[in-house]
Every structure is written in structure tokens, then in C-alpha cells.
Design a protein around this motif. Structure first.
Motif, short mmCIF file in Angstrom:
data_model
loop_
_atom_site.label_atom_id
_atom_site.label_comp_id
_atom_site.label_asym_id
_atom_site.label_seq_id
_atom_site.Cartn_x
_atom_site.Cartn_y
_atom_site.Cartn_z
N LEU A 1 -3.97 -12.51 -0.22
CA LEU A 1 -5.26 -13.16 0.02
C LEU A 1 -5.14 -14.31 1.01
O LEU A 1 -6.11 -14.70 1.64
N LYS A 2 -3.95 -14.85 1.13
CA LYS A 2 -3.72 -15.95 2.05
C LYS A 2 -2.79 -15.50 3.17
O LYS A 2 -2.23 -14.41 3.11
N GLU A 3 -2.62 -16.32 4.15
CA GLU A 3 -1.71 -16.00 5.25
C GLU A 3 -0.33 -16.56 4.90
O GLU A 3 -0.12 -17.77 4.93
N PRO A 4 0.62 -15.67 4.55
CA PRO A 4 1.95 -16.12 4.10
C PRO A 4 2.65 -17.07 5.06
O PRO A 4 3.35 -17.99 4.63
N GLU A 5 2.43 -16.85 6.36
CA GLU A 5 3.11 -17.70 7.34
C GLU A 5 2.61 -19.14 7.30
O GLU A 5 3.28 -20.05 7.80
N LYS A 6 1.45 -19.35 6.71
CA LYS A 6 0.90 -20.70 6.61
C LYS A 6 1.21 -21.36 5.27
O LYS A 6 0.84 -22.51 5.04
#
Length: 208
Positions: free
Chosen positions: A133-138
Motif C-alpha cells: 500500500l505504500k512505496e517501500p523505497e520511501k
């Protein structure tokens, strides 16, 4: 009730990234209307606010429609669940967050088999879905570690099997992908909560 605004015609799907649903029926139904429309369908009721009047009214409706065996209620808040149990002990309750922590503590110390529980339903998230659901890189390394740890502690087949053997049903939310469905059922979950019931039905038709 008449002053409540209607649902939006287009809503984001919370547990599915970059996805939304649309529909024309945007009226919020009354609980009694849900009971009348689905008389034999089990219903899960989350008491969102700590309000004794609300809890009493919900209990009265469940009694009126004789749905104690088809209804489960509660909340993440311990006080709300306690009020639900006190108001109507015939309606099964869920584990609140505080009791989930107790459950895990007893499980990992080996004391769980010796402790009785009044709860009949464990409803928990699958923490790993947060990564999609989120951007893992962030995400920071500590955030990823916390998600991994929570997933490792909660998603335990031995725990689910033990609870099932004691008559406590286990439900995992909110899963929308086939690999998530498979993981949940492979772990021994009783069922899953999903935004796509048709997709889940098709999966269950082919699940061994």
C-alpha cells in the motif's frame, strides 16, 4: 439519520493501491435494513465509538431480529468490548487490541493452553500488506522492520490452529490478492475480509 450525507459515487479502495470503486447506490442503510435484507447472513459489527446508548440500541436490534448466533461485535478498544459483553453476553465478541497483545504474550510463553477466553473471534490484519500500500523505497529500515516483526509474530499457524481447536474463529483483513488469500488459509485462518468478495469466491472454488 436523514441529515447524513450520502456515500460518494466514487471511493478509493483503502487496501488496494491506486484503485477505486464506483456505484449509484450511495445511501447509507440502517442496521435494521441490513438485517432484513440479509436475514441468514452473518454480520460483523464494529462499534466505532464508546457510547453506551449506541451499544444498547445495537443489542436491542440483534435481539429483535434474533441474530445472536449470526452476529459478532466489538472494537479495538477494551472498554467498548467490555461494555458490549456486559450489555449482551449472548452476542460473541472479538479480541480488542489489548487482548491481542495478551494473547500473543501467552502464546509465546507457552501459557495459552491454560488460560480461558471469553472472546470467540480473532480479527487481525496481515501486516505485510502495508508494504504493497505504500512505496517501500520511501519507508525507513525501522518501519520495514516493525512491519516484518508484527507479521512474524501475528501470522502463526500454530496460534491459529490452537485457537481453532478451542472454537475461536480467526479472520484476517483486508486481503485483496490471491496470494494473500492463499497465505491466510494456508496458515489456518477461518476466513478473510476482502473488498472483492467475487474474487474471493472464485479463489475458494479452486482452493484445495
Amino acid at each position: 439519520f436523514k441529515e447524513l450525507p450520502p456515500y460518494l459515487c466514487k471511493l478509493d479502495v483503502t487496501f488496494q493501491k491506486e484503485c477505486h470503486c464506483e456505484g449509484k447506490d450511495n445511501r447509507i442503510p440502517l442496521l435494521k435494513e441490513v438485517f432484513e435484507a440479509f436475514p441468514q447472513t452473518p454480520v460483523n459489527i464494529d462499534i466505532k465509538v464508546n457510547n453506551s446508548v449506541l451499544i444498547k440500541k445495537v443489542s436491542e436490534l440483534v435481539r429483535e431480529y434474533k441474530r445472536e448466533h449470526l452476529t459478532v461485535w466489538g472494537n479495538v478498544n477494551y472498554e467498548v468490548v467490555s461494555k458490549c459483553l456486559k450489555e449482551n453476553a449472548d452476542i460473541p465478541i472479538i479480541f480488542c487490541s489489548q487482548r491481542v497483545l495478551l494473547l500473543l504474550g501467552l502464546f509465546y510463553t507457552g501459557l495459552l493452553p491454560f488460560i480461558p477466553f471469553k472472546e470467540e473471534f480473532l480479527e487481525i490484519p496481515m501486516p505485510s500488506i502495508i508494504l504493497k500500500l505504500k512505496e517501500p523505497e520511501k519507508m525507513t529500515r525501522s518501519q520495514k522492520f516493525i512491519i516484518w516483526l508484527a507479521d512474524t509474530l501475528l501470522m502463526r499457524k500454530a496460534l491459529f490452529d490452537h485457537l481453532t481447536a478451542r472454537g475461536i474463529q480467526v479472520y484476517i483483513w483486508v486481503l485483496n490478492e490471491e496470494q494473500e488469500y492463499k497465505r491466510a488459509f494456508d496458515l489456518g485462518a477461518t476466513g478473510v475480509m476482502t473488498d472483492y468478495p467475487t474474487k474471493l469466491k472464485e479463489f475458494l472454488h479452486n482452493y484445495p
